[in-house]
Write an enzyme that holds these catalytic residues in place. Structure first.
Site, PDB file in Angstrom:
ATOM      1  N   GLY A   1      46.193   3.925  31.404  1.00  0.00           N
ATOM      2  CA  GLY A   1      45.773   5.384  31.677  1.00  0.00           C
ATOM      3  C   GLY A   1      45.941   5.815  32.881  1.00  0.00           C
ATOM      4  O   GLY A   1      46.054   5.164  34.063  1.00  0.00           O
TER       5      GLY A   1
ATOM      6  N   GLN B   1      44.308  10.479  40.370  1.00  0.00           N
ATOM      7  CA  GLN B   1      45.078   9.152  40.948  1.00  0.00           C
ATOM      8  C   GLN B   1      46.585   9.461  41.444  1.00  0.00           C
ATOM      9  O   GLN B   1      46.901   8.492  42.129  1.00  0.00           O
ATOM     10  CB  GLN B   1      45.101   8.309  39.843  1.00  0.00           C
ATOM     11  CG  GLN B   1      43.871   7.652  39.573  1.00  0.00           C
ATOM     12  CD  GLN B   1      44.020   6.542  38.180  1.00  0.00           C
ATOM     13  OE1 GLN B   1      43.932   6.844  37.110  1.00  0.00           O
ATOM     14  NE2 GLN B   1      43.986   5.113  38.787  1.00  0.00           N
TER      15      GLN B   1
ATOM     16  N   CYS C   1      41.997  -1.252  37.660  1.00  0.00           N
ATOM     17  CA  CYS C   1      42.450   0.381  37.894  1.00  0.00           C
ATOM     18  C   CYS C   1      43.850   0.302  38.642  1.00  0.00           C
ATOM     19  O   CYS C   1      43.940  -0.609  39.800  1.00  0.00           O
ATOM     20  CB  CYS C   1      41.253   0.715  38.727  1.00  0.00           C
ATOM     21  SG  CYS C   1      41.668   2.571  39.274  1.00  0.00           S
ATOM     22  N   LEU C   2      44.575   1.269  38.355  1.00  0.00           N
ATOM     23  CA  LEU C   2      45.918   1.432  39.182  1.00  0.00           C
ATOM     24  C   LEU C   2      45.491   1.857  40.618  1.00  0.00           C
ATOM     25  O   LEU C   2      46.476   1.487  41.401  1.00  0.00           O
ATOM     26  CB  LEU C   2      46.825   2.396  38.691  1.00  0.00           C
ATOM     27  CG  LEU C   2      47.219   2.190  37.016  1.00  0.00           C
ATOM     28  CD1 LEU C   2      47.821   3.604  36.650  1.00  0.00           C
ATOM     29  CD2 LEU C   2      48.202   0.925  37.103  1.00  0.00           C
TER      30      LEU C   2
ATOM     31  N   HIS D   1      36.817   4.968  31.324  1.00  0.00           N
ATOM     32  CA  HIS D   1      37.201   4.959  32.700  1.00  0.00           C
ATOM     33  C   HIS D   1      37.765   5.960  33.414  1.00  0.00           C
ATOM     34  O   HIS D   1      37.588   6.432  34.526  1.00  0.00           O
ATOM     35  CB  HIS D   1      38.171   3.771  32.684  1.00  0.00           C
ATOM     36  CG  HIS D   1      38.824   3.194  33.860  1.00  0.00           C
ATOM     37  ND1 HIS D   1      38.594   2.073  34.476  1.00  0.00           N
ATOM     38  CD2 HIS D   1      39.685   3.837  34.538  1.00  0.00           C
ATOM     39  CE1 HIS D   1      39.306   2.113  35.816  1.00  0.00           C
ATOM     40  NE2 HIS D   1      40.174   3.197  35.586  1.00  0.00           N
ATOM     41  N   GLU D   2      38.738   6.820  32.728  1.00  0.00           N
ATOM     42  CA  GLU D   2      39.720   8.010  33.084  1.00  0.00           C
ATOM     43  C   GLU D   2      38.743   8.940  33.409  1.00  0.00           C
ATOM     44  O   GLU D   2      38.900   9.761  34.409  1.00  0.00           O
ATOM     45  CB  GLU D   2      40.899   8.351  32.287  1.00  0.00           C
ATOM     46  CG  GLU D   2      41.698   7.191  32.069  1.00  0.00           C
ATOM     47  CD  GLU D   2      42.274   6.536  33.355  1.00  0.00           C
ATOM     48  OE1 GLU D   2      42.229   7.449  34.422  1.00  0.00           O
ATOM     49  OE2 GLU D   2      42.796   5.452  33.531  1.00  0.00           O
TER      50      GLU D   2
ATOM     51  N   HIS E   1      37.100   8.852  36.579  1.00  0.00           N
ATOM     52  CA  HIS E   1      37.832   9.162  37.884  1.00  0.00           C
ATOM     53  C   HIS E   1      37.766  10.765  38.019  1.00  0.00           C
ATOM     54  O   HIS E   1      37.622  11.221  39.147  1.00  0.00           O
ATOM     55  CB  HIS E   1      39.223   8.801  37.378  1.00  0.00           C
ATOM     56  CG  HIS E   1      39.739   7.670  37.948  1.00  0.00           C
ATOM     57  ND1 HIS E   1      39.715   7.370  39.235  1.00  0.00           N
ATOM     58  CD2 HIS E   1      40.286   6.531  37.208  1.00  0.00           C
ATOM     59  CE1 HIS E   1      40.207   5.789  39.340  1.00  0.00           C
ATOM     60  NE2 HIS E   1      40.409   5.585  38.039  1.00  0.00           N
TER      61      HIS E   1
END
Length: 176
Positions: free
Chosen positions: A47, A52, A89-90, A131-132, A135
């Site tokens: 995701g 991000q 997380c990216l 999670h997203e 963000h």
């Protein structure tokens, strides 16, 4: 369409609350396409939120193995159950933490034509969605953990490494 650079921990944009998208303009369409390219640029990505890639808009792309899901202006309207598991997380590469999330979520959002949509998600997909959406509110998974682990070895990070990352969590709460 282009792969975008993923913003890393420490960039203040990750702590911004993302703005609603009032309509899909050619610019927001391009951002959505770039996000898709960025998500699929490397294997194993599940995701990505617009913030991000440095764009604080309420836009998410997710693929947990069943195809691409785009969520525009997502809002969780129902949650139930509990699941506890690893999360990464990216924007914080190489680190994993154990996070408690709802096992089920129901999300209202829009498609690119501005039409309302509803997504019901369980288990891993529910974890990714939460999670997203976090963000979009300026919340990172490190805000939910007590300990951090190496993504490569699974061993706890050394205290110095963990403290350097968790300092961003503590700093965010001091500013809130």
């Amino acid at each position: 369409m282009a792969e975008r650079t993923i913003v890393r921990l420490g960039d203040p944009v990750l702590r911004e609350r993302s703005r609603r998208i009032s309509s899909m303009t050619p610019h927001t369409e391009m951002i959505a396409e770039d996000m898709k390219q960025t998500l699929y640029a490397k294997k194993g990505r599940a995701g990505l939120s617009a913030v991000q890639i440095g764009v604080p808009l309420r836009l998410i792309v997710i693929d947990c193995g069943s195809g691409l899901i785009e969520l525009i202006n997502p809002e969780i309207v129902e949650m139930s159950g509990v699941q506890v598991g690893p999360e990464a997380c990216l924007s914080i590469p190489g680190v994993v933490g154990i996070v408690s999330r709802s096992r089920y979520v129901k999300v209202k959002s829009q498609n690119r034509r501005g039409e309302p949509t509803v997504l019901e998600a369980e288990d891993f997909l529910a974890r990714c969605v939460q999670h997203e959406i976090d963000h979009l509110e300026g919340v990172l998974f490190i805000d939910h953990v007590e300990a951090l682990y190496s993504a490569k070895t699974g061993k706890p990070l050394r205290q110095k490494e963990a403290n350097a990352i968790l300092a961003y969590r503590r700093e965010a709460y001091r500013k809130a």
